[in-house]
Enzyme design. Structure first.
Site, PDB file in Angstrom:
ATOM      1  N   THR A  95      39.755  41.490 -14.626  1.00  0.00           N
ATOM      2  CA  THR A  95      40.514  42.494 -13.879  1.00  0.00           C
ATOM      3  C   THR A  95      40.020  42.625 -12.448  1.00  0.00           C
ATOM      4  O   THR A  95      40.773  42.449 -11.492  1.00  0.00           O
ATOM      5  CB  THR A  95      40.391  43.866 -14.594  1.00  0.00           C
ATOM      6  OG1 THR A  95      40.853  43.698 -15.934  1.00  0.00           O
ATOM      7  CG2 THR A  95      41.234  44.919 -13.911  1.00  0.00           C
ATOM      8  N   LYS A 112      26.473  47.843 -13.528  1.00  0.00           N
ATOM      9  CA  LYS A 112      25.521  48.976 -13.603  1.00  0.00           C
ATOM     10  C   LYS A 112      24.583  48.868 -14.793  1.00  0.00           C
ATOM     11  O   LYS A 112      23.416  49.255 -14.691  1.00  0.00           O
ATOM     12  CB  LYS A 112      26.243  50.318 -13.681  1.00  0.00           C
ATOM     13  CG  LYS A 112      27.369  50.367 -14.695  1.00  0.00           C
ATOM     14  CD  LYS A 112      28.653  50.465 -13.932  1.00  0.00           C
ATOM     15  CE  LYS A 112      29.868  50.014 -14.627  1.00  0.00           C
ATOM     16  NZ  LYS A 112      30.938  49.615 -13.719  1.00  0.00           N
ATOM     17  N   VAL A 162      28.843  52.044  -9.045  1.00  0.00           N
ATOM     18  CA  VAL A 162      28.947  53.503  -9.247  1.00  0.00           C
ATOM     19  C   VAL A 162      30.157  54.046  -8.501  1.00  0.00           C
ATOM     20  O   VAL A 162      30.270  53.885  -7.285  1.00  0.00           O
ATOM     21  CB  VAL A 162      27.688  54.234  -8.718  1.00  0.00           C
ATOM     22  CG1 VAL A 162      27.803  55.737  -8.957  1.00  0.00           C
ATOM     23  CG2 VAL A 162      26.421  53.693  -9.353  1.00  0.00           C
ATOM     24  N   GLY A 218      33.445  53.333  -8.452  1.00  0.00           N
ATOM     25  CA  GLY A 218      34.585  52.522  -8.004  1.00  0.00           C
ATOM     26  C   GLY A 218      34.684  52.426  -6.501  1.00  0.00           C
ATOM     27  O   GLY A 218      33.743  51.965  -5.831  1.00  0.00           O
ATOM     28  N   GLY A 253      45.445  52.226 -21.024  1.00  0.00           N
ATOM     29  CA  GLY A 253      44.578  51.212 -20.454  1.00  0.00           C
ATOM     30  C   GLY A 253      43.339  51.770 -19.774  1.00  0.00           C
ATOM     31  O   GLY A 253      42.597  51.043 -19.134  1.00  0.00           O
ATOM     32  N   LYS A 287      24.988  54.637 -14.563  1.00  0.00           N
ATOM     33  CA  LYS A 287      25.276  54.971 -13.156  1.00  0.00           C
ATOM     34  C   LYS A 287      24.291  56.019 -12.652  1.00  0.00           C
ATOM     35  O   LYS A 287      23.830  55.954 -11.509  1.00  0.00           O
ATOM     36  CB  LYS A 287      26.720  55.464 -13.037  1.00  0.00           C
ATOM     37  CG  LYS A 287      27.733  54.348 -13.333  1.00  0.00           C
ATOM     38  CD  LYS A 287      29.137  54.888 -13.588  1.00  0.00           C
ATOM     39  CE  LYS A 287      30.122  53.768 -13.890  1.00  0.00           C
ATOM     40  NZ  LYS A 287      31.393  54.271 -14.453  1.00  0.00           N
ATOM     41  N   GLY A 316      39.417  50.541 -12.202  1.00  0.00           N
ATOM     42  CA  GLY A 316      40.692  49.911 -11.893  1.00  0.00           C
ATOM     43  C   GLY A 316      40.517  48.714 -10.971  1.00  0.00           C
ATOM     44  O   GLY A 316      39.547  48.641 -10.226  1.00  0.00           O
TER      45      GLY A 316
END
Lengths: 436, 436
Positions: free
Chosen positions: B13, B105, B132, B134, B187, B205, B302
């Site tokens: 992804t 992480k 950490v 995004g 998702g 994190k 994401g």
């Protein structure tokens, strides 16, 4: 360990904070940066300003130019403010190849071209994290963290005085005048609050955000700027009834070939994080095409928060100079000549939704006349609110529109102004519903 | 213009998102960074993964090691995840003096010492902004923007799956199981959600945030970690009645010689910005001694948000390499050996306030017995709430305490467990009232 001699020009509120961090946090900074940052020169017109710092003899001077020109001081922090002395000092230091740190948004917004040219010619560099949003890393985020993003839009609460006043009106039902007086007592507002409440300070910051976001400068005088002084508790209450808070927002959007850049009181829905930013706090929402929505929130002013941002710049410079480099980043985010120049979208072409409050004689047919004038310009109404009823005198009619073009709204309001039962020019507040 | 060949290991992804930004945003990156970042090698176990990227022949390989070792590829992005293959590849690349970018992480939290040693020996460097929060520049803010601050505390909503589940329970009265199933359908949650809902991902994190904040690592196994799976809609509703939202928080505080580090469901007052962070969004509140309270908010997971953070690291590396430098920043914020080592404060010594829910037989004197047991440990009650009454079966007694020591609370609960009319072990939720 390498040493970095630093000159501090201006020892007012923020300057003293910077001096304190440099002196008291020397060990922390050595541990994190690996450089000994040394206060080699401090200038102020008032020797009393530095009394409590315990500076070594010879460090203090009233002659700022001597520090800006000192060949042994490669880094200069300008915290004098204004666009006269500060401009001369910054340009002088840049032309000598120095690294300059400043919080001077007014100067950058007005003199960016001259600053960039002088820096390029002299191989100097400018850091200015403290110019926007106090302690928040707004500049660092735009220049570095978002390097792979097209910035779609940014929305900022960038003036603590205004936000404090608006919060007090909304939460404690003060009048604008009462809230301003209180902000002055609390030390948030200057004795002359014009720069803050007029929105001009916010516009200076917006100009910088626009340049770093889109790679294009807009002329300050071309930015639509509306301050907060005409907001009434009544409109702030009506806004709340509809589910909105009113905030003074700096807004910029990338509209393809053109840029929106505007500052005005804005209705923000309760569930937007910016609606929860209260008191003197600042926040910026930045929407990148990869990141989506991101928000920074923090103290936008005050001695130590602003000093923290200045020291962050200092540490960046120290890391670079310890590696023997300068100008690691383009001053204004894009390398000169590489960004596609973008024009400012005229305010008349901006599209948003609107809050309108009319003061009308309570006669049959008034609403129909208003709605008719709006309809003629293709402006559709999303809700209407008619609050309270008096037997005599005008009553407020409040309505919200769907998205409409500013020019059409102005044309409709011109026509409505001619309706005989409308008592005065209506109140108009723009609404931001969406995140882009 | 200088060129920077980059190797991408793992094209899932996030990897695909990174490849897309490098390929599609090449012009923007050149304009901002002044470097041509070139995808010189892409590895995945599955050739289909890169089908849509239109890579030049020879760029794709299933042999990740060949890229990690390629002398013509100075920068390697590890997005394979896990602690086996990824660890080998990262250590190999670091030992060869490469710049390594990762979002891993779990690996950093467990193998930081080995990573730091290998990097130092081989003159490699590690960037990990995407590990950490995004897209939020949490690492950059801690490593760079706060360089002049002592970090007093940090509070993070760092797992989007957990926050999504908690939001759905609070707003839509779903059960934990329903909310989890929905998160999986959308998702947000993995098929095996253990790492997320157990709080372990958040703890990974937190370990990084602790190290960058205080300069000391804590052992993962020493961090107190409590997940969200035992939270009930009932407690979430009671919390709301008292004016709180329940969030899974990562918390660290600098307590002078010792550090607090804990992960657990936490009640946060409505007017705390973290209480308004809903859905899969993440946020971190960082309190610096100079900045005061600062919050970063954004998408914590994401494809594109995470890829944006990876590309931000890449651009930092590209700027450095264009200047001929490496290791401009200490990997973990403090130069090795310079930060005062700090011990973890045992959970039993943590002080906070508490929400307790008891299921008791509805008999006279129950509350007095509970209050007595609490009083004996010097725990004082700030409010009590007895909701609904049934004629038979246990009724919930809910109370909030003032600040108390965890050990005292546990002792009181042990005593209360022996009261005959108490039906089961009470529910305990910690409260964070203050910002430090």
């Amino acid at each position: 360990m390498p040493e970095l001699p630093v000159g501090l020009l201006g020892c007012g509120t923020v300057g003293l904070g910077v001096a304190r961090i440099i002196l008291e946090k020397a060990e922390l900074i050595r541990s994190r940066v690996g450089v000994d940052i040394r206060l080699a020169g401090v200038a102020d017109i008032n020797a009393d300003a530095v009394r409590d710092l315990g500076l070594a003899p010879g460090v203090f001077t009233t002659d700022a130019v001597s520090i800006a020109e000192d060949p042994n001081i490669p880094v200069v922090i300008e915290l004098i403010g204004g666009k006269t002395v500060a401009r001369d000092l910054i340009l002088r230091a840049l032309s000598l190849g120095k690294s300059v740190v400043t919080a001077n948004k007014a100067l950058i917004a007005s003199h960016h071209a001259e600053i960039a040219e002088t820096a390029e010619k002299g191989n100097g560099e400018l850091y200015y994290e403290a110019s926007v949003g106090g302690c928040m890393p707004v500049i660092k985020t735009l220049r570095e963290a978002l390097a792979g993003n097209r910035v779609e839009s940014a929305f900022g609460i960038l003036n603590g005085t205004c936000n404090y006043i608006l919060t007090r009106i909304a939460e404690d039902k003060l009048s604008y005048e009462q809230a301003l007086a209180e902000a002055q007592q609390q030390g948030f507002a200057e004795a002359d609050p014009f720069l803050d409440v007029s929105g001009m300070d916010t516009a200076h910051k917006l100009a910088i955000v626009v340049a770093l976001s889109h790679g294009s400068w807009v002329e300050l005088s071309d930015i639509y700027v509306e301050g907060i002084s005409r907001l009434t508790p009544m409109d702030i209450e009506f806004a709340a009834d509809f589910g909105y808070r009113i905030k003074l927002l700096a807004i910029t959007k990338n509209r393809g070939n053109r840029i929106e850049a505007r500052v005005h009181p804005t209705m923000v829905p309760f569930d937007n994080l910016l609606a929860s930013v209260n008191g003197a706090m600042n926040a910026v929402k930045i929407v990148g095409d990869a990141t989506g929505e991101m928000v920074l929130y923090g103290q936008g002013a005050g001695r130590m928060p602003t000093a923290s941002a200045v020291v962050s710049d200092l540490c960046d410079i120290a890391r670079n100079r310890a590696c023997g480099i300068k100008n690691r980043l383009p001053i204004f985010s894009f390398r000169p000549g590489t960004a596609k120049p973008m024009d400012l979208l005229p305010m008349s072409e901006v599209e948003t939704s609107y809050y309108m409050r009319f003061a009308a004689q309570d006669r049959p047919g008034v609403l129909s006349k208003i709605a008719g004038a709006l309809g003629k310009q293709n402006i559709s109404i999303s809700s209407v609110h008619q609050k309270g009823r008096k037997t005599e005198g005008p009553v407020p009619i409040v309505l919200l529109t769907h998205r409409a073009r500013e020019a059409d709204v102005m044309a409709a309001l011109d026509e409505i102004a001619n309706i005989d039962v409308i008592a005065e020019r209506p109140v108009l507040i723009r609404i931001e519903e969406e995140d882009r």
